[in-house]
Motif scaffolding. Structure first.
Motif, mmCIF file in Angstrom:
data_model
loop_
_atom_site.group_PDB
_atom_site.id
_atom_site.type_symbol
_atom_site.label_atom_id
_atom_site.label_comp_id
_atom_site.label_asym_id
_atom_site.label_seq_id
_atom_site.Cartn_x
_atom_site.Cartn_y
_atom_site.Cartn_z
ATOM 1 N N UNK A 189 0.611 -1.313 -0.192
ATOM 2 C CA UNK A 189 -0.121 0.190 0.242
ATOM 3 C C UNK A 189 0.422 1.211 -0.205
ATOM 4 N N UNK A 190 1.998 0.706 0.810
ATOM 5 C CA UNK A 190 2.992 2.702 0.666
ATOM 6 C C UNK A 190 3.261 2.495 -0.768
ATOM 7 N N UNK B 182 2.165 1.574 -3.442
ATOM 8 C CA UNK B 182 1.590 2.000 -4.836
ATOM 9 C C UNK B 182 1.164 3.690 -4.476
ATOM 10 N N UNK B 183 1.178 4.380 -3.312
ATOM 11 C CA UNK B 183 1.468 6.051 -3.176
ATOM 12 C C UNK B 183 2.429 6.040 -2.987
#
Lengths: 277, 330, 327
Positions: free
Chosen positions: C188-189, C191-192
């Motif tokens: 998720x990080x 992707x950010x």
């Protein structure tokens, strides 16, 4: 291969050569020495460097080369025994403290702190002064002052090794605690131990010589480098330079050689460096 | 549900592992009149693994999945909870019976290099579990080592090598070989592929699955790589901040993720197809510290769907056959 | 089209104790203004070395043997070191793989960024600090004032990477080289961070060279893709063409080898291993792993040839199969 890397480093190779020469001379002293080291010969008292006496003679006409070779035996033997005893004791204590932790660790480390609270040389000096300066006591004194070196080293290495994944793996595979320490953790602590022991050998020789120099180490008539230097020191003024120069040089060369080899081993014994040429 | 639990090879019930904070922080807490706080790495985890299946345990770093693995094997001592393997309660086992259980209960570690003793040859490494657990003679052990190495696709000539002489892929195969040497019934795989290169990863996954099928093993596969989990696991449990938030069969979980965290996680995985553009579900901020865990649903502070009800405690419940979710809104 | 960066026949060798490692072999490609170019390959493909060579950051025993790197009209390989220093960091910036170790542990992150402004743009400390906070806000760091006063070890991995990006773009570079910027970060990080890079590219008009081993990252973030294998560039195409119609056998194998969550396909590992770059045989370095290997492949290094609009491939088999159709 470490051997080839060592060979490439000429200075360390020379140092290794010096250690070999000193060791071989010590081992073969009775056969190598041209004269009996304790045989006085008044005819050649205080003779300078010559073909018959390559390193000159002392007040009693004893051949200094022969005395130097025999003295090396004592220096190496004392330093080696002291290092062996300190290493065995220190590594065992360090391994116990590092792997068990808890009260064992506390007990061992406070003992180590107590020893280390005194400057090593002063402690050795006090021990020989108190117990009497037999060769065995000199060995014991140096061994005791060297124990903390190995204890702290192995404890630190154990703490590091204990947390590695291969230590955990050794546990999952079904090793008992003593098997983990003996087969997995300790072998990985050996390289720094060898390095440390080599460096400490030089320091031990220096300590024997220093104790003997001030008269608290090896006693005459047994010749010893530090004691020979002390005897020779008085003759500097009167011009018999060889009496202080050669024993002093023997100490310096040997100690320097052990330090150089120790430093080189430190670079070589990294397991990741094995197989890298 | 209970029927499946009865046939489970390994079951974990209410597993808790708290690491007490030491040093200045504990001291300050005591000064303030409170009990010293702790890192609540695993905070009540229950699951069961049936014989022959692979359970995937996924989550991001710090969610506690590795601590679950280590607690099962008692590499760390669980604070509370019960781990049952076959009919043996592993949590209360004393040292020697536990050691004997390890014959059937093995682990593959994340770092293929760090988990091999640099001073042992490949042969000795793979032989060690046989020495510890069997009475085989030297010759029989050597034959067994060659057999196991062949099973993981390594030639017998590698037995004399050291780990630094091997490639990363070969090292991980040695780890597999060590884990399966005693033909264990259960193997915990802790991120076994994450240190491997892309092309090696595929091979490792296929090999692990083949080994499980041919040797009849059961896996707990811990990973943050959802794509690997999809290939290897039959069922998946998703962990967030020390608890399981969703559990379902792999097909069900990837097709119908229900928990907002699972959905966010799945939507963040980059898909190797530029024509697929998915809506990304973004969670606000970062994972909170496992020291100060919010009450109620642990995702509440970051969840785009959060409601007042989310402040209430939430438990895993079955919302569809064999699909369990811990979310008030599902 | 005028290119921002043009690389011709870049060749990098490393003189090791075992012999010469030919890490990058005659690599040519270009980067267009404002685009994100992905460079993919397994480890040992030379993608990272290529990236470092663009900034002339190859240190002995490594050496750029030959080649030309044209950037904004100048050949970077011919520039004196002093002028190269002005290009580095200011016109071309680098984002490292491990942000935590790339940040100075004894300076606050804000201080590290502010220092860049003071050194490169000669602004007063107060102004430098103001711009630092602005930059941290731009890269999406919440509470920038507080974070700026913290040290690297107090920040999460994702935040460290944001700080690294802030440092890289502080001097408004025209080209940003990101070396595995999401490796080691949680999905998720990661992707950010990718979203951030893409947004910054659009916003500042800077081009980005994104080095990665993850085809998913390529598909999500890049406009064009260069595929490297064992130091050779084997195929370069726009991202849609590359995934729809990969031509090089290696690219095809790479796409088939990855586990994917978006569809039900079998995973086929690439046969063989990345060959040794120690005195490699002449010809195509994929020859030993290739199912379509020809006799010529082991003799002659295939050169990149156009295989369609915005699609170049270096493969003898593709040339033979397409006959004269390929020009």
């Amino acid at each position: 291969m470490p051997w080839r890397r060592l060979a490439r480093n000429r200075l360390s190779f020379a140092a290794l050569g010096a250690i070999l020469v000193v060791t071989v001379a010590a081992l073969l002293a009775p056969w190598l020495a041209p004269y009996d080291p304790d045989e006085p010969d008044a005819a050649v008292a205080l003779a300078s460097v010559s073909v018959r006496h390559p390193l000159g003679t002392d007040l009693y006409g004893r051949d200094q080369l022969s005395r130097l070779i025999h003295a090396g035996r004592v220096d190496l033997l004392v330093a080696l025994s002291a290092t062996a005893i300190a290493l065995t004791l220190g590594a065992t204590l360090g391994a116990a403290a590092g792997y068990r932790g808890g009260w064992v660790d506390h007990l061992v480390m406070r003992g180590v702190d107590a020893v280390m609270a005194f400057p090593a040389f002063i402690l050795a000096l006090a021990i020989t002064a108190a117990l009497g300066n037999s060769t065995a006591n000199v060995v014991a004194a140096i061994a005791l002052t060297h124990v903390p070196i190995y204890t702290r080293l192995i404890r630190g290495e154990m703490l590091k090794a204990r947390e590695t994944e291969y230590a955990e793996a050794a546990r999952t595979v079904g090793n008992r605690p003593h098997q983990i320490v003996l087969y997995h953790l300790f072998p990985n602590c050996v390289p720094p131990l060898i390095v440390q022991a080599t460096l400490a050998m030089g320091f031990a020789i220096l300590t024997v010589a220093a104790l003997s120099f001030i008269g608290l180490g090896i006693q005459p008539p047994q010749s010893e480098w530090g004691q020979m230097t002390a005897e020779g020191a008085g003759y500097v003024v009167s011009g018999e330079w060889w009496l202080v120069l050669f024993p002093g040089f023997a100490i310096m060369l040997t100690v320097l050689a052990f330090n150089l080899v120790g430093d080189t081993l430190r670079d070589l014994l990294d397991p990741r460096m094995r197989g890298v040429r | 549900m209970p029927s499946r639990w009865r046939v489970a090879l390994l079951s974990v019930e209410g597993l808790v592992k708290h690491f007490p904070l030491g040093g200045a922080r504990a001291w300050l807490d005591r000064l303030g009149g409170q009990a010293p706080r702790s890192v609540r790495a695993v905070d009540g985890v229950s699951f069961a693994v049936a014989p022959g299946e692979t359970l995937g345990l996924v989550g991001e770093s710090g969610c506690g999945k590795s601590t679950v693995a280590r607690s099962i094997l008692r590499l760390v001592e669980p604070t509370a909870g019960r781990v049952t393997f076959g009919d043996v309660n592993l949590t209360t086992l004393s040292a020697e019976p536990l050691r004997r259980q390890r014959r059937d209960l093995q682990m593959v570690f994340q770092d293929p290099t760090a988990s091999l003793n640099p001073r042992l040859s490949v042969g000795r490494t793979v032989e060690e579990p046989l020495r510890r657990h069997t009475t085989l003679g030297t010759g029989e052990r050597r034959a067994r080592v060659a057999e196991v190495l062949a099973q993981v696709g390594l030639g017998p000539e590698l037995a004399g090598r050291y780990s630094h002489e091997l490639s990363g892929g070969q090292r991980q195969r040695v780890n597999f070989a060590r884990a399966i040497a005693t033909r264990p019934r259960f193997v915990v795989l802790d991120e076994p592929t994450s240190a491997l290169d892309v092309s090696l990863r595929a091979r490792a996954i296929l090999l692990l699955d083949e080994l499980r099928a041919t040797l009849g093993m059961t896996y707990l596969f811990i990973s943050h790589d959802l794509a690997s989990v999809k290939y290897l696991a039959h069922r998946v449990a998703v962990m967030y901040l020390g608890t399981i938030v969703e559990e379902a069969s792999t097909a069900e979980l990837f097709a119908r993720p229900l928990h907002p965290y699972t959905r966010a996680l799945l939507s963040a995985v980059p898909v190797p197809d530029p024509d697929v553009r998915r809506a990304r579900i973004v969670l606000a901020g970062e994972v909170p510290s496992p020291i100060d865990i919010p009450g109620g649903c642990r995702l509440r502070g970051r969840c785009p769907l959060a409601q007042p009800v989310c402040a209430e405690p939430v438990t895993l419940r079955e919302v569809a056959p064999a699909h369990r979710v811990a979310c008030h809104l599902v | 089209m005028s290119e921002l960066l043009e690389v011709h026949d870049l060749t990098v060798h490393f003189a090791t104790e075992d012999g010469l490692v030919e890490a990058v072999d005659n690599v040519s490609f270009s980067v267009r203004p404002g685009e994100i170019l992905g460079v993919v390959g397994e480890s040992g493909s030379g993608k990272s070395v290529t990236a470092h060579a663009l900034l002339r950051l190859i240190r002995p025993p490594g050496r750029i043997v030959r080649g030309e790197i044209r950037f904004e009209g100048a050949d970077l390989l011919a520039l004196p070191e002093a002028r190269m220093g002005a290009v580095r960091g200011a016109r071309i910036a680098l984002v490292f793989q491990s942000p935590r170790t790339a940040l100075n542990p004894v300076l606050t992150v804000g201080r590290q960024i502010a220092r860049l402004y003071e050194l490169h743009q000669h602004v007063a400390p107060a102004e430098a600090w103001r711009r630092t906070i602005e930059m941290l806000t731009l890269v999406g760091i919440a509470e920038p004032e507080r974070r700026a006063r913290q040290y690297a070890h107090q920040l999460s991995g994702g935040m460290c990477q944001r700080v690294m990006i802030a440092m890289a773009i502080a001097s408004s570079p025209r080209l940003l080289i990101a070396d595995e910027p999401t490796t080691g970060l949680d999905v998720s990080i990661a992707a950010q961070i990718l979203d951030l890079l893409r947004a910054l590219g659009r916003r500042t008009g800077a081009s980005i060279v994104l080095i990665t081993h993850d085809l998913g990252v390529v598909a999500e973030a890049c406009d064009r893709v260069a595929v490297m294998h064992a130091g050779q560039l084997v195929e370069i195409a726009d991202v849609h063409t590359l995934f729809k119609r990969p031509l090089h056998p290696y690219t095809q194998a790479l796409v088939r080898s990855i586990p994917r969550i978006d569809r039900e396909v079998a995973m086929e590992p690439i046969p063989g291993a990345v060959p040794s770059l120690l005195a490699p045989a002449p010809g195509c370095r994929y020859a030993d792993r290739c199912a379509r290997v020809l006799e010529v492949c082991r003799r002659e290094r295939p050169v990149l040839r156009a295989a369609g609009a915005s699609h170049e491939v270096a493969c003898h088999a593709v040339e033979v199969e397409s006959g004269t159709a390929v020009r």
